[in-house]
Design a protein around this motif. Sequence first.
Motif, PDB file in Angstrom:
ATOM      1  N   ARG A 237       1.988  -1.375 -10.317  1.00  0.00           N
ATOM      2  CA  ARG A 237       0.812  -1.362  -9.417  1.00  0.00           C
ATOM      3  C   ARG A 237       0.776  -0.076  -8.616  1.00  0.00           C
ATOM      4  O   ARG A 237       1.803   0.563  -8.385  1.00  0.00           O
TER       5      ARG A 237
ATOM      6  N   GLY B 282     -11.921  -1.643   0.024  1.00  0.00           N
ATOM      7  CA  GLY B 282     -11.826  -2.630  -1.071  1.00  0.00           C
ATOM      8  C   GLY B 282     -10.419  -2.881  -1.547  1.00  0.00           C
ATOM      9  O   GLY B 282     -10.220  -3.324  -2.673  1.00  0.00           O
ATOM     10  N   THR B 283      -9.422  -2.580  -0.720  1.00  0.00           N
ATOM     11  CA  THR B 283      -8.053  -2.860  -1.151  1.00  0.00           C
ATOM     12  C   THR B 283      -7.405  -3.923  -0.265  1.00  0.00           C
ATOM     13  O   THR B 283      -7.790  -4.115   0.891  1.00  0.00           O
TER      14      THR B 283
ATOM     15  N   ARG C 259      -6.536  -4.665  -5.556  1.00  0.00           N
ATOM     16  CA  ARG C 259      -7.974  -4.895  -5.404  1.00  0.00           C
ATOM     17  C   ARG C 259      -8.208  -6.173  -4.609  1.00  0.00           C
ATOM     18  O   ARG C 259      -7.335  -7.023  -4.523  1.00  0.00           O
ATOM     19  N   GLU C 260      -9.451  -6.313  -4.100  1.00  0.00           N
ATOM     20  CA  GLU C 260      -9.726  -7.507  -3.284  1.00  0.00           C
ATOM     21  C   GLU C 260      -9.508  -8.785  -4.078  1.00  0.00           C
ATOM     22  O   GLU C 260      -8.984  -9.757  -3.556  1.00  0.00           O
TER      23      GLU C 260
ATOM     24  N   PHE D  86      -7.456  -9.634  -7.483  1.00  0.00           N
ATOM     25  CA  PHE D  86      -6.548  -8.955  -8.410  1.00  0.00           C
ATOM     26  C   PHE D  86      -5.822  -9.953  -9.315  1.00  0.00           C
ATOM     27  O   PHE D  86      -5.786 -11.155  -9.040  1.00  0.00           O
TER      28      PHE D  86
ATOM     29  N   THR E 145     -12.362  -7.117 -12.036  1.00  0.00           N
ATOM     30  CA  THR E 145     -12.104  -6.360 -10.811  1.00  0.00           C
ATOM     31  C   THR E 145     -10.738  -5.679 -10.785  1.00  0.00           C
ATOM     32  O   THR E 145     -10.409  -5.003  -9.804  1.00  0.00           O
ATOM     33  N   ASP E 146      -9.908  -5.892 -11.803  1.00  0.00           N
ATOM     34  CA  ASP E 146      -8.539  -5.368 -11.748  1.00  0.00           C
ATOM     35  C   ASP E 146      -7.956  -5.385 -13.160  1.00  0.00           C
ATOM     36  O   ASP E 146      -8.369  -6.205 -13.989  1.00  0.00           O
TER      37      ASP E 146
END
Length: 600
Positions: free
Chosen positions: A30, A118-119, A202-203, A205, A284-285
């Motif tokens: 990551r 957005g993290t 990510r928001e 994940f 999203t991830d």
Amino acid sequence: MWVALAFVLLPLPQSGARAQGALIANPGGRASQSLVGKWQTIIDPYENGYYDYRYQPSPNGYFKNAKPRDKSDLVEYDFDKSAQLNVPGDWNTQDPRLLFYEGTIWYKKSFNHARKPGTRLFLHFGAANYAADVYLNGEKVGRHEGGFTPFDFEATGLVKDGENVLIVKVDNRRLREGVPTVNTDWWNYGGLTREVSLLELRETFVSDYFVHLRRGSTREVTGWVKLDGQRLRQRVAIKIPEVGVEKVVETDASGYAEFNLNADLRLWWPEDPKLYDVTIAAETDAVTERIGFRTVEVRGADILLNGRPVFLRGVSIHEEAPLRGGRAYGVEDARTLLGWAKEMGCNFVRLAHYPHNEQMVREADRMGLMVWSEVPVYWTILWENPETLESARRQLTEMITRDRNRASVVLWSVANETPLGEARLRFLTSLVKQARSLDPTRLVTAALERHYEGERTQVIDDPLGEYLDVLGCNEYLGWYDGLPAKADGMAWRTVYKKPLIMSEFGGDALQGHHGDELTRWTEEYQESLYRHQIGMLKRIPFLRGTSPWILTDFRSPRRPLPGIQDFYNRKGLISDRGQKKKAFYLMRQYYFELVNGSRP
Ligand code: GCB
């Protein structure tokens, strides 16, 4: 009552949805900010930085990182003027004053951060022995107990742009109700013994996944994925690009989806440890890691790898750093330790007596070594105590969650040398059940004891055997039990039709200390012990593996004999300085004979 108690004992998850013990899969894969290196530290044997003088938790503990506001202000500590310690690393081998230290040390690390929109941010700890209280910018983030498994705390709302101060109170006092308990034959290395990092996710994940061959099949890949965040319903692709495979599934309202796909894979074998890039791509991830594919089963007294009977030529290993001493960490240590095992002819290692750092299993994946991984349910655990069971269950969950995508791991061990009794059986069968429900693909074992039937037969009939796939057994004929020749003519019997791994045997020798075969502590005595053992092992019809005790000498407070032990258990086949003893070569010869039917 017990459920309620367990609930009360567990701290509440920090950000609502995440369960206690939930881990983020593949943290090394990551985006992250490393927090390794020098940390400022304060030794605090009286926990003065935590309790006030009435022994109440103080709101102004060291976690506030106070500085005098003016020249008259009284502050009795200062992280920035205090000594530094390396992270990762045990404290015991970094400062001679700390070799025997058991208690609290406070760690402080400042880091700069620039928040990306957005993290979500998580503090990741590879391990802290034994209890860790984590504070960020003066606020408590969480507490973790158990010295050998990772933990993650969400810190999204607490990380500031600019400088942040992370403070961790680490306490390695042994606890009667702990796992392990107060009595072990290894050094109680304290501190932030493994890596620390800030994960940037990510928001929503990909938080976890399990990708494996269906048992009995060498083509069908199956498993599940799990998302964490607000957008839990998504399309998720599972991809193995090298074989041109991609499968798309949709996650449910809890962010979970199962999948099945067919692939023409080269299987993972110790002789050919093939790994594939596997990508889990949500909307999203996405995350990628190297995964190997193999099956492991038992049939009668056989252990089958990819459907073929195998003999596990192993060695037990403590997580003790080669050459420099102290807790091992990182790729280099793993390569040295596992390289020695390979040199001895091993295709298997028993990582005793607790989960080793993640690099060990990742290297085992790459080097082609099957792994036995164990929780520190060792000797005299408090079997009746619900808190103790809860701790063991949590550590088991963390171990399996971290490593279930590792092809190398073939065995989960739930205990080592535990005394017979009803409460113990209840405790351990609960762990066996849990291991199977978290991971139905691997074999479950435990290192059991044996007893005599007459003078010439050893019997394994521990009732726990009923619940295991593979029996482990520790025996010290020729060391704690008679002299080496006692193994000659000793017969072995078990009431179970299951494979046996002799998970420990051996004796101490100080490297370079010589004498005749009956002089304790000499290399000749140890070599003779191994010769008699090997003779006996060859005669056990249901034996399917061996992991002698142990690869290298390791520190133990139980071993004070001056001039010989000097606080080391000397049963290593290699000394703590990396010198091989005579028995190493004998064991190596046995393993090469097993492979080739001839001498190396
Ligand atoms: C055992 C234990 C191991 C010890 C070893 C010994 O049975 O499982 O942790 O270190 O014996 O050397 O006595």
